[in-house]
Design a protein around this motif. Structure first.
Motif, mmCIF file in Angstrom:
data_model
loop_
_atom_site.group_PDB
_atom_site.id
_atom_site.type_symbol
_atom_site.label_atom_id
_atom_site.label_comp_id
_atom_site.label_asym_id
_atom_site.label_seq_id
_atom_site.Cartn_x
_atom_site.Cartn_y
_atom_site.Cartn_z
ATOM 1 N N GLY A 109 -21.547 1.761 -6.359
ATOM 2 C CA GLY A 109 -20.666 2.716 -5.669
ATOM 3 C C GLY A 109 -19.952 2.080 -4.493
ATOM 4 N N LEU A 110 -20.676 1.260 -3.742
ATOM 5 C CA LEU A 110 -20.079 0.565 -2.600
ATOM 6 C C LEU A 110 -18.964 -0.366 -3.058
ATOM 7 C CD1 LEU A 110 -20.568 0.160 0.539
ATOM 8 C CD2 LEU A 110 -21.695 -1.964 -0.158
ATOM 9 N N ASP A 111 -19.187 -1.071 -4.172
ATOM 10 C CA ASP A 111 -18.163 -1.984 -4.688
ATOM 11 C C ASP A 111 -16.910 -1.238 -5.128
ATOM 12 O OD1 ASP A 111 -19.799 -4.098 -4.114
ATOM 13 O OD2 ASP A 111 -20.320 -4.551 -6.191
ATOM 14 N N TRP A 112 -17.075 -0.056 -5.728
ATOM 15 C CA TRP A 112 -15.905 0.747 -6.093
ATOM 16 C C TRP A 112 -15.164 1.218 -4.844
ATOM 17 C CZ3 TRP A 112 -12.994 0.819 -10.095
ATOM 18 C CH2 TRP A 112 -13.513 0.497 -11.340
ATOM 19 N N LEU A 113 -15.913 1.598 -3.807
ATOM 20 C CA LEU A 113 -15.282 1.985 -2.543
ATOM 21 C C LEU A 113 -14.540 0.798 -1.944
ATOM 22 C CD1 LEU A 113 -14.792 4.049 -0.282
ATOM 23 C CD2 LEU A 113 -17.024 3.364 0.683
ATOM 24 N N LEU A 114 -15.144 -0.363 -1.995
ATOM 25 C CA LEU A 114 -14.508 -1.587 -1.507
ATOM 26 C C LEU A 114 -13.209 -1.869 -2.256
ATOM 27 C CD1 LEU A 114 -14.880 -4.079 0.359
ATOM 28 C CD2 LEU A 114 -16.204 -5.118 -1.458
ATOM 29 N N PHE A 115 -13.257 -1.751 -3.574
ATOM 30 C CA PHE A 115 -12.056 -1.961 -4.385
ATOM 31 C C PHE A 115 -10.965 -0.945 -4.018
ATOM 32 C CE2 PHE A 115 -9.513 -1.127 -8.215
ATOM 33 C CZ PHE A 115 -9.027 -2.398 -8.462
ATOM 34 N N PHE A 116 -11.347 0.326 -3.919
ATOM 35 C CA PHE A 116 -10.388 1.379 -3.578
ATOM 36 C C PHE A 116 -9.748 1.116 -2.210
ATOM 37 C CE2 PHE A 116 -9.608 5.420 -1.352
ATOM 38 C CZ PHE A 116 -8.621 5.946 -2.171
ATOM 39 N N LEU A 117 -10.558 0.790 -1.214
ATOM 40 C CA LEU A 117 -10.023 0.523 0.123
ATOM 41 C C LEU A 117 -9.130 -0.709 0.130
ATOM 42 C CD1 LEU A 117 -13.179 1.314 2.270
ATOM 43 C CD2 LEU A 117 -11.045 2.652 2.163
ATOM 44 N N PHE A 118 -9.499 -1.723 -0.637
ATOM 45 C CA PHE A 118 -8.679 -2.932 -0.730
ATOM 46 C C PHE A 118 -7.309 -2.597 -1.318
ATOM 47 C CE2 PHE A 118 -7.161 -6.911 -2.484
ATOM 48 C CZ PHE A 118 -7.490 -7.833 -1.503
ATOM 49 N N VAL A 119 -7.297 -1.798 -2.380
ATOM 50 C CA VAL A 119 -6.032 -1.407 -3.012
ATOM 51 C C VAL A 119 -5.191 -0.562 -2.060
ATOM 52 C CG1 VAL A 119 -5.029 -0.022 -4.879
ATOM 53 C CG2 VAL A 119 -6.874 -1.627 -5.378
ATOM 54 N N VAL A 120 -5.809 0.411 -1.396
ATOM 55 C CA VAL A 120 -5.074 1.284 -0.475
ATOM 56 C C VAL A 120 -4.529 0.480 0.700
ATOM 57 C CG1 VAL A 120 -5.289 3.226 1.143
ATOM 58 C CG2 VAL A 120 -6.282 3.389 -1.145
ATOM 59 N N ALA A 121 -5.358 -0.390 1.287
ATOM 60 C CA ALA A 121 -4.902 -1.206 2.415
ATOM 61 C C ALA A 121 -3.767 -2.135 1.992
ATOM 62 C CB ALA A 121 -6.064 -2.007 3.000
ATOM 63 N N THR A 122 -3.874 -2.712 0.797
ATOM 64 C CA THR A 122 -2.828 -3.615 0.306
ATOM 65 C C THR A 122 -1.539 -2.857 0.026
ATOM 66 O OG1 THR A 122 -4.493 -5.090 -0.640
ATOM 67 C CG2 THR A 122 -2.242 -5.308 -1.470
ATOM 68 N N PHE A 123 -1.645 -1.741 -0.699
ATOM 69 C CA PHE A 123 -0.447 -0.960 -1.031
ATOM 70 C C PHE A 123 0.244 -0.448 0.236
ATOM 71 C CE2 PHE A 123 1.720 3.060 -1.867
ATOM 72 C CZ PHE A 123 2.627 2.648 -2.830
ATOM 73 N N SER A 124 -0.544 0.145 1.135
ATOM 74 C CA SER A 124 0.054 0.675 2.361
ATOM 75 C C SER A 124 0.616 -0.458 3.214
ATOM 76 C CB SER A 124 -0.963 1.507 3.150
ATOM 77 O OG SER A 124 -2.096 0.737 3.498
ATOM 78 N N GLY A 125 -0.009 -1.635 3.174
ATOM 79 C CA GLY A 125 0.511 -2.783 3.901
ATOM 80 C C GLY A 125 1.848 -3.243 3.361
ATOM 81 N N VAL A 126 2.001 -3.196 2.057
ATOM 82 C CA VAL A 126 3.291 -3.553 1.451
ATOM 83 C C VAL A 126 4.356 -2.546 1.872
ATOM 84 C CG1 VAL A 126 4.543 -3.716 -0.744
ATOM 85 C CG2 VAL A 126 2.305 -4.811 -0.504
ATOM 86 N N VAL A 127 4.005 -1.276 1.870
ATOM 87 C CA VAL A 127 4.966 -0.219 2.211
ATOM 88 C C VAL A 127 5.436 -0.327 3.658
ATOM 89 C CG1 VAL A 127 5.226 2.291 2.448
ATOM 90 C CG2 VAL A 127 4.090 1.358 0.443
ATOM 91 N N ILE A 128 4.575 -0.845 4.562
ATOM 92 C CA ILE A 128 4.966 -0.946 5.974
ATOM 93 C C ILE A 128 5.311 -2.382 6.383
ATOM 94 C CG2 ILE A 128 3.611 1.085 6.599
ATOM 95 C CD1 ILE A 128 1.570 -0.884 7.910
ATOM 96 N N SER A 129 5.535 -3.259 5.416
ATOM 97 C CA SER A 129 5.802 -4.667 5.696
ATOM 98 C C SER A 129 6.947 -4.838 6.685
ATOM 99 C CB SER A 129 6.137 -5.401 4.397
ATOM 100 O OG SER A 129 6.503 -6.738 4.664
ATOM 101 N N GLU A 130 6.686 -5.642 7.700
ATOM 102 C CA GLU A 130 7.698 -5.952 8.714
ATOM 103 C C GLU A 130 8.243 -7.373 8.574
ATOM 104 O OE1 GLU A 130 5.984 -5.347 12.570
ATOM 105 O OE2 GLU A 130 5.341 -3.313 12.106
ATOM 106 N N ALA A 131 7.538 -8.236 7.845
ATOM 107 C CA ALA A 131 7.935 -9.641 7.774
ATOM 108 C C ALA A 131 8.114 -10.139 6.346
ATOM 109 C CB ALA A 131 6.912 -10.509 8.510
ATOM 110 N N ALA A 132 7.101 -9.957 5.500
ATOM 111 C CA ALA A 132 7.124 -10.566 4.161
ATOM 112 C C ALA A 132 8.225 -9.972 3.289
ATOM 113 C CB ALA A 132 5.764 -10.412 3.482
#
Length: 167
Positions: free
Chosen positions: A74-97
């Motif tokens: 369960g923890l690994d699935w939560l880790l995967f979900f948070l990684f995907v959300v953090a990555t996706f939201s990071g792309v959406v708010i990208s200031e440099a890349a």
């Protein structure tokens, strides 16, 4: 190189990469964003190495399995979900890349908030994940990294220098 040894080196790279990615104040936004794209490589390789465990645990999840395996799953699935959300939201708010690639998006405060929350939770869950696997980490880092460095150092210090003569 054994599979376990490769995993140790891969996971060490993943850990160092995550430390860099999760500290944008230390690295700056541009390094944070580009490193976030690069960290996807060891992240997915980590999943590939763990794939057999993921499949086997998924098959046995509703049967009798140890509580720590169920919690870890369960923890690994939560880790995967948070990684995907953090990555996706990071792309959406990208200031440099993305702007460097000619892609300009309007930064919505909603996605900035989602990114901050998911990244902070991700750090917490990574800490728990590391704690759950600490014995494996300690044994294998000692076996494949520290021992090899010590053996390499001993070999170098035992080798005669060019100025030494033999009798």
């Amino acid at each position: 190189m054994s599979g376990t040894q490769a995993r140790v080196w891969l996971d060490l790279c993943l850990f160092i990469g995550m430390v860099l990615v999760l500290a944008p104040q230390a690295t700056g936004i541009a390094v944070h964003e580009w490193a976030s794209f690069l960290i996807l490589i060891p992240f997915f390789l980590h999943l590939i190495f763990a794939w057999k465990w993921i499949v086997n645990t998924t098959r046995r999840f509703f049967k009798r399995i140890p509580g720590d395996s169920r919690f870890n799953y369960g923890l690994d699935w939560l880790l995967f979900f948070l990684f995907v959300v953090a990555t996706f939201s990071g792309v959406v708010i990208s200031e440099a890349a993305l702007p460097a690639l000619g892609i300009h998006l309007n930064i919505d405060p909603f996605w900035s908030t989602i990114h901050d929350i998911s990244a902070n939770l991700l750090m917490l869950v990574i800490g728990i994940h590391l704690a759950m696997h600490w014995n494996w980490i300690a044994v294998n880092v000692k076996k494949y990294i520290l021992r090899r460095r010590a053996e390499s150092f001993d070999t170098k210090s035992a080798a005669p220098t060019p100025n030494e003569t033999t009798s």
